[in-house]
Design a protein around this motif. Structure first.
Motif, short mmCIF file in Angstrom:
data_model
loop_
_atom_site.label_atom_id
_atom_site.label_comp_id
_atom_site.label_asym_id
_atom_site.label_seq_id
_atom_site.Cartn_x
_atom_site.Cartn_y
_atom_site.Cartn_z
N UNK A 169 0.82 -1.20 0.00
CA UNK A 169 0.00 0.00 0.00
C UNK A 169 0.86 1.26 0.00
N UNK A 170 2.12 1.12 -0.43
CA UNK A 170 3.02 2.25 -0.54
C UNK A 170 3.34 2.51 -2.01
N UNK A 171 3.50 3.79 -2.36
CA UNK A 171 3.82 4.17 -3.73
C UNK A 171 5.29 4.57 -3.81
N UNK A 201 -7.32 4.90 -5.52
CA UNK A 201 -6.44 4.18 -4.60
C UNK A 201 -6.52 4.76 -3.18
N UNK A 202 -6.42 6.10 -3.09
CA UNK A 202 -6.41 6.75 -1.78
C UNK A 202 -7.75 6.59 -1.07
N UNK A 203 -8.85 6.73 -1.79
CA UNK A 203 -10.17 6.57 -1.17
C UNK A 203 -10.39 5.13 -0.70
N UNK A 204 -9.91 4.17 -1.47
CA UNK A 204 -10.05 2.77 -1.07
C UNK A 204 -9.16 2.45 0.12
N UNK A 205 -7.94 2.98 0.12
CA UNK A 205 -7.01 2.73 1.21
C UNK A 205 -7.55 3.28 2.53
#
Length: 437
Positions: free
Chosen positions: A6-8, A300-304
């Protein structure tokens, strides 16, 4: 291992950010804005554009404070989460998704129209769908590779616009530009605001790659401001040059006003006309590609953070890109291009944009009050005047769009109401993270 996925990856520099910023927006100079002539005329759209340019200058200088203080892939969603909690984050996240998800099919349709202009046998919608497939695959390669591709496309697009200006500027005639300049009066200026916003819309998408920036604070500020200056000069130059080539009624309904302008000057069969239409794809590709980067990071951010299904936060182990978000975003974009025409897609995208700007500026004021000790590597100049001007102009723009396009605004806010109701009735608000994730 789950956390690592979960890291970019941090790989971007100021040059990459400038390219992504300009690339996100530069298609706005190629098409879309000319629909504003149909509701306002040349001078009416120019006035609207000068107002919107002021909005973006004050907004971006203020927004950069938030981006550098809270570098997060969610962008406005993350700022609103910190300032207002889950409901504010939901509104900002929804508006951002509408802005970016509806901008991409509009650009895809323009890509299809440019190809159809060159090769009439090619179907516009087929070419539009193919664009989604190709550039979603390109984005799967990784952020560094995607950013370099964006840099190359952006430079080519800028060169092309400069060549376009050099070719058509000698044929500019003031009397042509002033032909029927404000056919609908000042009400037309208000109706033209979304098409003026289209010249800059999605620039704030740079915030969505903030987690992937090396030396984030300085790079983000430099990238934003240099991109804004580049876009402002190009937007005004292109609009004025095209307006002086032919009566605006010949160009206000096309998805390819620039090659049509050169065709009017040099002739449709002239090799330069064909060449320009071919390389004209660079600007559209730059924006299309850049916005795919941004909407995938927003999903991605909203799901995370628990606002969307967790599967959308999956990141590929090798390339470290949100591959599920890329695929789902492409599917939604393809659906939209079959349901709405270009002008409606532009209006919906810009409605989402001004809601993002309003919520972001409110978050800036709120965080200045509630978290005065938050580290702010870049502070909004002339605070509180710059963010207040941005907030006021964005609010006026939203009111004007609600007046001019009530059904599309009803669709936007109806969707927001439905999403909010689902968010609370499903209990998903209990899963949403209360702080930055």
């Amino acid at each position: 291992m789950a956390e690592a996925q979960k890291e970019l990856k941090k790989a971007l520099t100021p040059v990459h950010l400038w390219a992504i910023g300009v690339g996100l927006v530069i298609s706005g100079e190629y098409f879309g804005w000319n629909y504003g002539w149909g509701v306002a005329g040349t001078v009416g759209l120019l006035i609207a554009t000068l107002v919107i340019t002021a909005l973006y200058f004050t907004f971006i200088f203020s927004f950069t404070e938030l981006t550098t203080a809270i570098p997060h892939a969610g962008g406005p969603f993350a700022y609103s989460l910190k300032a207002f909690g889950p409901l504010g984050a939901l509104i900002a996240g929804y508006a951002t998704l509408i802005e970016f998800l509806f901008a991409t099919p509009a650009i895809a349709l323009a890509l299809g129209s440019y190809l159809h202009f060159l090769y009439p046998a090619i179907s516009i919608q087929l070419a539009s769908v193919a664009s989604f497939v190709v550039f979603t695959i390109v984005n799967m390669l990784g952020i560094k590779e995607a950013a370099w591709f964006s840099l190359i496309m952006t430079i080519l697009a800028i060169v092309e616009l400069l060549v376009f200006i050099a070719v058509v500027a000698p044929h500019f005639q003031l009397q042509t530009f002033l032909h029927n300049p404000m056919p609908f009066g000042w009400s037309g200026v208000f109706a033209a605001l979304p098409f003026a916003i289209w010249l800059f819309v999605c620039l704030e998408g740079v915030a969505m790659v903030a987690e992937e920036v090396k030396d984030g604070h300085r790079a983000i500020a430099r990238g934003y401001i240099s991109a804004l200056l580049t876009l402002a000069v190009l937007a005004l130059a292109v609009m004025i040059c095209v307006g002086g080539i032919a009566d605006w009624e010949k160009l206000d309904h096309l998805d390819y006003p620039l090659p049509e302008s050169i065709a009017l000057v040099l002739g449709r069969e002239n090799p330069v006309t064909k060449l320009f239409a071919s390389v004209g794809l660079f600007g559209l590709v730059a924006s299309f590609h850049g916005i795919i980067i941004s909407y995938s990071r927003q999903l991605f951010a909203l799901a995370r953070a628990g606002y969307l299904p967790a599967g959308l936060a999956k990141v590929s182990p090798k390339r470290q890109v949100p591959y599920v978000a890329l695929v789902i975003g492409a599917g939604l974009g393809i659906l939209a291009l079959f349901l709405l025409d270009t002008s409606k897609l532009v209006i919906l995208s810009t409605v989402g944009a001004v809601v993002v700007y309003i919520v972001s500026m409110l978050a800036l004021f709120r965080l200045r009050k509630t978290q005065p000790d938050l580290e702010r590597p870049f502070k909004a100049p002339l605070y509180p005047y710059f963010p207040a001007i941005a907030l006021g102009l964005a609010t006026i723009a939203l009111a004007a769009m609600a007046w001019s396009y009530p059904w599309l605004c009803l669709l936007f806010f109806g969707g927001l109401a439905a999403i909010t109701l689902f968010f609370y009735l499903s209990g998903r608000y209990k899963q949403a993270l209360p702080t930055n994730a």
